[in-house]
Design an enzyme around this catalytic site. Structure first.
Site, PDB file in Angstrom:
ATOM      1  N   TYR A  30       0.821  -1.212   0.000  1.00 12.90           N
ATOM      2  CA  TYR A  30       0.000   0.000   0.000  1.00 12.90           C
ATOM      3  C   TYR A  30       0.853   1.261   0.000  1.00 12.90           C
ATOM      4  CZ  TYR A  30      -2.808   3.736   2.145  1.00 12.90           C
ATOM      5  OH  TYR A  30      -3.404   4.931   2.436  1.00 12.90           O
TER       6      TYR A  30
ATOM      7  N   LYS B 166       1.606   3.943  -3.098  1.00 12.24           N
ATOM      8  CA  LYS B 166       1.180   5.337  -2.925  1.00 12.24           C
ATOM      9  C   LYS B 166       2.366   6.282  -3.129  1.00 12.24           C
ATOM     10  CE  LYS B 166      -2.351   6.827  -1.806  1.00 12.24           C
ATOM     11  NZ  LYS B 166      -3.484   7.337  -2.647  1.00 12.24           N
TER      12      LYS B 166
END
Length: 490
Positions: free
Chosen positions: A237, A241
């Protein structure tokens, strides 16, 4: 920047919102509709097959939520006509070029009308498939930027990221942008194009070996975690990002870009519905696990600062930063955090939780009151892993032996328990860096905006994003824990 300026900024604006069925986007949409009914239009990008399906999702997953109760009460019988005049569902998907909007007339309408693009779309699973995370968090960000560049009236693109793109740093973590290809480990260069090619090649290999869907999913998840850790991030994640931020910074040209990096987003603090939350946030999984009796212990340092920020404060910061940098052709980075201005330790949440459940005891399926007791907390991961081995792994091995001796009589039970154990330890592996996190997020850029807004008392209330205004003990006990039990723990 007074509240009247923020309200004036929103007046007459057309705003495109991606990820519109997500927790944060819903709070944003409700806030804009409530404080500025003269907003021109909110275009809500929804993953759907067609316009009818998009409309249905908006009605059921956004407007139908208790979050909109205040707006409903305000407009009464005129609520639905108000909604239809302000909300415009758009079927699409950010993983595709042109945001997956097939209708050229709708694309042209957006390009001519949109003043602000708010990108909240993301996949937030720590162990997401690498191909999926790259598609949403990296290529999705690129596609949003490319679409925003086509909007002739565009004033600003706001991209919501996460403060934890910083990795496992210690000390004060500054609000600074990523350089293209910047990795957190050593002198490695992160070649985004190379990562996309790597994923394509891996999928071809899996296809050539006729891998099952389950095997492909497992391989993609493992690949994501391995690549993240190779370059210095703890999970897929935050790694993807960070890559999304790199692409935005590299490709934006003169487009005004604001990147807002919240920490752990929690339930609404003040308005419109204190405690409202949706989905399972990081810390809430612990509360839910405790309530359901699935957690027998905790691990981590109770004195570690738990950097949290309520969802309504994040949305207020989104609006303030958009207004502050409208038409400014540069890139602006903001941390939306509490660890510097109003730090709170995990031990405070633990104490508030114990007090809450002691005074509001849980009731089991048999109708009996479940006694509230403090669970052991392991501050050392070696000791925790020894505990898990003695408590769970060794009995599992015993069951495995019995199963072999009984010619597979307990095979199904063993497989089920062994799968749960491995999944639990996988989660431990993913969350361990945050249980002992030693960094704190500098928010000097945002403090300057807060200082400007502090001159106007009304503005401090309507668009409050100052964590100093949070009484953490009261928030946990009176707002957040009851909110998790009501909205998330179902």
């Amino acid at each position: 920047m007074e509240s009247s300026r923020l309200m004036e900024f929103l007046k007459g604006k057309s705003i495109l919102v991606t990820g519109s069925t997500g927790f944060l986007a819903k709070i944003f949409v409700e806030k804009v509709m409530r404080v500025q009914p003269d907003v021109k239009r909110l275009f809500l990008l929804v993953r759907a097959a067609d316009a009818s399906s998009a409309e249905q999702r908006v009605q059921s997953e956004i407007i139908g939520k208790e979050l909109f109760k205040v707006v409903k009460d305000k407009h009464g019988d005129g609520f639905h006509s108000f909604v239809s005049s302000k909300l415009f569902p758009v079927a699409g998907d950010i993983v595709k070029q042109n945001l997956g909007i097939p209708d050229s007339n709708i694309r042209e309408k957006l390009w001519q009308e949109v003043d602000i693009v708010v990108n909240v779309a993301a996949t937030t699973s720590f162990g997401e498939r690498y191909d999926v995370a790259l598609g949403v968090n990296v290529l999705g960000a690129k596609h949003v930027l490319e679409f925003a560049k086509q909007c002739v009236k565009l004033q600003v693109l706001l991209h919501v990221s996460t403060a934890y793109v910083a990795g496992e740093q210690r000390g004060l973590i500054l609000e600074k942008r990523f350089r293209m290809g910047e990795a957190l480990k050593g002198d490695r260069y992160l070649d985004i194009e190379g990562e996309l090619m790597l994923v394509d090649e891996r999928r071809r290999q899996l296809g050539a070996h006729n891998a099952t869907k389950e095997a492909e999913a497992r391989a993609m998840k493992e690949l994501g975690i391995n690549r993240a850790r190779l370059f210095g991030w703890s999970n897929t994640y935050v790694y993807t990002k960070a890559m999304g931020e790199m692409l935005l910074g590299e490709l934006r040209g003169n487009l005004p870009l604001v990147i807002l990096r919240p920490t752990i987003i929690t339930s609404i603090h003040r308005d419109p519905v204190p405690g409202w939350i949706e989905g399972t946030r990081t810390i809430d999984s612990l509360i839910m696990g405790y309530v359901k009796g699935k957690i027998t212990c905790f691990f981590g340092d109770p004195e570690t600062v738990a950097d949290m920020i309520p969802g309504d404060m994040v949305v207020n910061a989104m609006i303030a930063t958009m207004a502050a940098h409208s038409r400014q052709p540069s890139e602006f980075i903001y941390h939306m955090s509490s660890s510097v201005r109003n730090p709170v330790q995990y031990s405070t949440l633990q104490q508030c939780g114990f007090r809450y459940f002691r005074e509001n005891p849980r009731v089991g399926k048999d109708g009996r009151v479940i006694k509230t007791k403090k669970l052991p907390v392991f501050r050392n991961m070696f000791v925790f892993r020894v505990y898990m081995t003695l408590r769970y792994k060794l009995p599992l091995e015993g069951l495995h032996l019995v199963n072999l001796l009984s010619c597979g009589r307990f095979a199904r039970r063993y497989d089920e328990l062994n799968r749960k154990y491995k999944f639990a330890m996988h989660l431990v592996d993913l969350y361990e860096p945050y249980a002992f996190f030693k960094g704190c997020f500098d928010d000097l850029n945002l403090e300057r905006l807060r200082t400007a807004m502090g001159k106007d008392d009304a503005g401090a209330g309507m668009f409050d994003f100052d964590p100093k205004h949070i009484d953490w003990k009261d928030y946990f006990y009176s707002i957040h824990i009851p909110g998790v039990l009501k909205y998330a723990c179902k």
